[in-house]
Design a protein around this motif. Sequence first.
Motif, short mmCIF file in Angstrom:
data_model
loop_
_atom_site.label_atom_id
_atom_site.label_comp_id
_atom_site.label_asym_id
_atom_site.label_seq_id
_atom_site.Cartn_x
_atom_site.Cartn_y
_atom_site.Cartn_z
N ARG A 138 1.11 -1.42 -0.06
CA ARG A 138 0.16 -0.27 -0.04
C ARG A 138 0.71 1.39 0.13
O ARG A 138 0.06 2.74 0.26
N TRP A 186 -4.27 -2.89 -2.29
CA TRP A 186 -5.34 -2.40 -2.97
C TRP A 186 -6.16 -3.00 -3.84
O TRP A 186 -6.87 -2.56 -3.83
N ALA A 208 -9.41 6.46 -7.37
CA ALA A 208 -9.36 6.52 -6.26
C ALA A 208 -9.39 7.81 -5.61
O ALA A 208 -10.33 9.04 -6.35
N GLY A 228 -11.51 -1.27 -3.76
CA GLY A 228 -11.14 -1.90 -2.26
C GLY A 228 -10.91 -0.45 -1.66
O GLY A 228 -12.07 0.54 -1.87
N GLY A 229 -9.87 -0.35 -0.72
CA GLY A 229 -9.39 0.14 -0.21
C GLY A 229 -9.21 0.13 1.82
O GLY A 229 -9.67 -0.79 1.90
N THR A 243 -10.68 2.70 -3.68
CA THR A 243 -10.22 2.56 -5.05
C THR A 243 -10.75 1.57 -5.86
O THR A 243 -11.56 0.91 -5.48
N GLN A 282 0.22 4.84 -5.71
CA GLN A 282 0.84 3.82 -4.59
C GLN A 282 2.03 4.89 -4.05
O GLN A 282 2.29 5.02 -2.56
N PHE A 324 -9.59 -2.87 6.72
CA PHE A 324 -8.97 -2.83 5.43
C PHE A 324 -10.58 -4.21 4.72
O PHE A 324 -10.68 -5.33 5.79
#
Length: 460
Positions: free
Chosen positions: A135, A152, A216, A245-246, A274, A308, A355
């Motif tokens: 990450r 991610w 993002a 994601g995220g 994400t 990133q 997460f």
Amino acid sequence: MARTVMNEAAVAELRSRFAGKLITPESRGYDDARSVFNAMIDRRPAVIAQCETALDVAAAIGHAREQGLEIAVRGGGHSVAGMAVTEGGLVVDLRRMHAASVDPYSRTVRVGGGATMSHLDRATQPYDLATTGGRVSTTGVGGFTLGGGSGWLERKFGLACDNLESVRLVTADGREVTASESRNPDLFWALHGGGGNFGVATELTFRLHPLPSFTAALLLWPADAGPEILRCYRDFMASAPDEVGGGFIYLTAAPDPFVPDSLVGRLACAVLITYTGPEGDARDVAEPMLNLGHEGEMIAALPYAEFQCMLDDPPGLRNYWSAEYLSSLPDEAVDLFCARAGEMLTPSASQHVLFPVGGAVARGPSEYPIAWRDAPWAVHPFGLWEEAADDARGRQWAKDVIADMQPWAIGAVLLNFIGNEGRNRVRAGVGEENYRRLAAVKRHYDPDNLFHRNHNIEPG
């Protein structure tokens, strides 16, 4: 007992068969070479062997054995316990071995054992290809992957180790071996989450995936909105597609253009989304979260490699972090998680994170030693601060978060997310049956436990 110096003859003997650079306490740049990500760690190795080739790695290992020196292996140096450096021993420093080579036709990338995520991501970006990475861009690819590799992109592409095609490794007796599904498959299995116990990874080959666009979104609210927002985020992720994601994060709001003055320098709660796709699609998917009255907003399509780098943690800070994987996230857990945010060091670079897992992680290969694969959530108190006077408070905050989550903790945990928390924690982390099998692999490849500065699995 740890050695603090090597005699000149011993150093000269190693130098005679070493193509890289040897750094000793008398060398210029020694302090920079021995520093790691966690500023709490202050160890003085007798020699730092900055390797250029696998032959250098073998020479350094052989020399350490001959001299009775403890070995540490350094890639990115991000281990919170400082496992990449040893007091009075020899550091096998891989940072010069960072080349990354992409084959766009087979959709694979081959990287050196000292490569960071930045080396990997910037090599694959021109081809609109990617694989799951850490990450931040400064994490070392090798240690990250061998520990499992959560990032991610994992809900879309699986864990880093799920995308591993082969590893070149130097073993404790100095042999170079290849581990893959067809060559040394027992070792290949162990390298999917078993950590750096089995040798020094000098080259890793990964499977790549198309990633032509990436988006993002970071949404901010005052800290007291946390419980309500987290419940909404939990429900949002329950039906989110794999492309999403995220995480949910408590943090100190930075003075960025999209952050209102009322939040700058104060504890805030954030939702990071994400999306492995274009901005328009990301906005459509994220609509339930966009309608919750956030006070700060950043949404943009950008190259994954650039994203990133945006999240890199500042160097030179003191660190303590841990993690638990959770079987569920009921309201009681939400309330406990949010209440502990008030005990974070603020302002600081610390983050209090949940997460989401699921997606391709949950559907991934069940045969590997990833005992937490089915968990839907991971809690990760990530403490970073400047002053030694805050050490006790920073550590206790993370430990209290973990204690709060025990009613829902599954025990198994990503080794990358924890420090030196004892042998039982490692056994529980990989699962008891996996631990026994990993110990058998360890006995075969490193019967003397030469490589023990890691989340150590002792020879069976």
